[in-house]
Design a protein around this motif. Sequence first.
Motif, mmCIF file in Angstrom:
data_model
loop_
_atom_site.group_PDB
_atom_site.id
_atom_site.type_symbol
_atom_site.label_atom_id
_atom_site.label_comp_id
_atom_site.label_asym_id
_atom_site.label_seq_id
_atom_site.Cartn_x
_atom_site.Cartn_y
_atom_site.Cartn_z
ATOM 1 N N LEU A 186 22.262 0.922 -8.814
ATOM 2 C CA LEU A 186 21.215 1.085 -9.035
ATOM 3 C C LEU A 186 21.043 2.938 -9.077
ATOM 4 N N ARG A 187 21.797 3.378 -8.471
ATOM 5 C CA ARG A 187 21.741 4.792 -8.497
ATOM 6 C C ARG A 187 21.813 5.051 -9.826
ATOM 7 N N GLY A 188 20.959 5.545 -11.287
ATOM 8 C CA GLY A 188 21.827 5.736 -12.273
ATOM 9 C C GLY A 188 20.845 4.538 -13.043
ATOM 10 N N ILE A 225 12.492 -2.368 -12.492
ATOM 11 C CA ILE A 225 14.131 -1.689 -11.897
ATOM 12 C C ILE A 225 14.644 -0.914 -13.071
ATOM 13 N N ARG A 226 13.941 -1.443 -14.036
ATOM 14 C CA ARG A 226 14.848 -0.590 -15.153
ATOM 15 C C ARG A 226 13.963 0.774 -15.368
ATOM 16 N N LYS A 238 0.755 -1.053 0.444
ATOM 17 C CA LYS A 238 0.040 0.107 0.148
ATOM 18 C C LYS A 238 0.627 1.045 -0.178
ATOM 19 N N ALA A 239 1.413 1.372 0.794
ATOM 20 C CA ALA A 239 2.773 2.454 1.077
ATOM 21 C C ALA A 239 3.153 2.909 -0.173
ATOM 22 N N LYS A 240 4.158 1.710 -0.423
ATOM 23 C CA LYS A 240 5.444 1.683 -0.990
ATOM 24 C C LYS A 240 5.245 2.253 -2.379
ATOM 25 N N ALA A 241 3.749 1.727 -3.551
ATOM 26 C CA ALA A 241 3.452 1.321 -4.810
ATOM 27 C C ALA A 241 2.837 2.768 -5.228
ATOM 28 N N GLN A 242 2.092 3.479 -3.884
ATOM 29 C CA GLN A 242 1.671 4.707 -3.956
ATOM 30 C C GLN A 242 2.738 5.620 -4.286
ATOM 31 N N LYS A 244 14.359 4.081 -7.211
ATOM 32 C CA LYS A 244 13.335 4.268 -6.681
ATOM 33 C C LYS A 244 12.551 2.503 -5.963
ATOM 34 N N PHE A 245 12.866 1.841 -7.024
ATOM 35 C CA PHE A 245 12.191 0.168 -6.741
ATOM 36 C C PHE A 245 13.696 -0.229 -5.065
ATOM 37 N N TYR A 246 14.572 0.856 -4.813
ATOM 38 C CA TYR A 246 15.585 -0.206 -4.363
ATOM 39 C C TYR A 246 14.649 0.261 -2.448
ATOM 40 N N TYR A 247 14.208 1.694 -2.601
ATOM 41 C CA TYR A 247 13.328 2.170 -1.717
ATOM 42 C C TYR A 247 12.364 1.876 -1.654
#
Length: 229
Positions: A102-104, A54-55, A17-21, A60-63
């Motif tokens: 993942l940065r970049g 991820i791509r 809920k919180a993350k997918a938004q 953002k996927f990481y967090y």
Amino acid sequence: MSKLFLAFLFTILIGYKAKAQNWTDAEFRMANTAANASYLTNEEKNIVMYMNLIRINGEKFYYTFLEDYINNYNSKVRKYRNYNELRITKTNIYYVSLLKNLRGIKNLPMFYPDEKLSALSKSHAQDLNRNNLDSHESSNGNSFSKRLSKYFPNQIKSENIDFGYSNSLDIVCHLLLDCGVPSLGHRFNIIDQKNKLNTVGVNIQRHPSFTWCAVIDFISQPIYYTKNE
């Protein structure tokens, strides 16, 4: 927006809920390249979607989704005596190195599923199940490259295999972290830029030793698909 996509997005939001938004409808639509792949199960379709998220935006996927996975994983292993060894901490070297990788990572080309490639993934996953193997090599001794080259000659190719999970997010995050794999080969297949990998085959099967196994095959070939409307 189609009713089918709304239902799909609602399921994602309920689960996370919180993350997918933090992700937009447009990003989910872009990532969901396997939506109409009738030869894939919903979990297999979601493997493609999570790899594509991820791509689209690795950090953002990481967090978001990765953080959800780690919290859920740590909660599950808390019951074990060696919890401190099993849990994934923020100082875990694979967790730390992943953020650097993942940065970049942003707006990379999407992965698109392929029916023939998925059939080859299924064949290998069934072979692993039938013969209780945990290898990229088939029971007849063929390498993954030889298996794929029969139908996809002269194409750059690679393969990820995951053991122990049947849930799509668990599978993708487990491969992305790549804990205990110094080469980080699974991780780099997912965020590949060098080899221009763009087509995937996916299959999840039972496994006698690990309960589940998932085979993801990658190749680089011309893309003729159109994005989901």
